[in-house]
Motif scaffolding. Structure first.
Motif: not given
Length: 221
Positions: A80-109
């Motif tokens: 429906a026009g929205q795009v979601f990406v799951l990429s743990p390594l992509g987040l890691q390369q951006l220096g993101i090791t944690s997400l708000p709300g205790k979301l797990n970067p390994a399983t978060t879109w």
């Protein structure tokens, strides 16, 4: 009756480029299918499998290989026009090791902001849905030949176009006019295979509990 069908098949006249483009565009715009392929640009190679619906929704797995860097693997869903990406390594390369709300970067879109989302949509648009018609018409403006061929056990039309620095090969199923294969050679080669026509089920966005919406996306940036 079988003999009559065989004779009719042998006597089937070669369609014009305009006829092939129109029938293939209509067939591909009205069904679901799977696209498997590779694309290259410079030293980068992208390998992907995408399942797409006539309304433009799709889901897929993409691996990007860049010499000297770890392979970047991601899952992408467009609904429906929205795009979601799951990429743990992509987040890691951006220096993101944690997400708000205790979301797990390994399983978060991650919901993509509008500009990035549009780039994902634009990357598949020429090779799916209504975009295939525009792509075929553009390629078939060049000199080409049309002959009979087979892909596996499927009778097909083979459309070949050659030009300076590039060439095109299309395999289009006789009867259904489904595009089976598309190969473009040149500086940025592309090789695609189409399958599972009409077999792709509904594509749903990821569960809300596993989606992170960046502030820029929330603000519409």
């Amino acid at each position: 009756m079988l003999a009559a069908l065989a004779m009719a098949s042998c006597g089937q006249s070669v369609p014009t480029a305009t006829s092939i483009a129109g029938r293939t565009a209509a067939a591909m715009a009205s069904t679901s299918y799977r696209i498997s392929g590779t694309a290259q640009a410079g030293g980068t190679t992208v390998t992907f499998t995408v399942e797409t619906l006539p309304d433009g929704d799709f889901s897929g797995h993409v691996v990007t290989e860049v010499p000297g860097s770890p392979n970047l693997s991601l899952e992408v869903v467009a609904a429906a026009g929205q795009v979601f990406v799951l990429s743990p390594l992509g987040l890691q390369q951006l220096g993101i090791t944690s997400l708000p709300g205790k979301l797990n970067p390994a399983t978060t879109w991650v919901e993509q902001p509008p500009g990035t989302a549009q780039r994902y949509l634009d990357s598949i648009a020429p090779f799916s849905g209504e975009g295939i018609g525009r792509t075929l018409r553009r390629y078939l403006d060049e000199p080409h030949t049309i002959s009979s061929a087979t892909v596996g056990r499927v009778a097909a039309w083979l459309v070949e176009e050659g030009a300076a620095g590039s060439s095109l090969r299309l395999y289009i199923a006789k009867g259904s006019y489904h595009l089976l294969e598309l190969t473009v050679a040149g500086k940025s080669p592309i090789s695609l295979r189409y399958s599972a026509f009409g077999e792709i089920g509904p594509i749903q966005p990821p569960p809300k509990a596993h989606i992170y919406v960046p502030p820029s996306t929330t603000a519409g940036g």
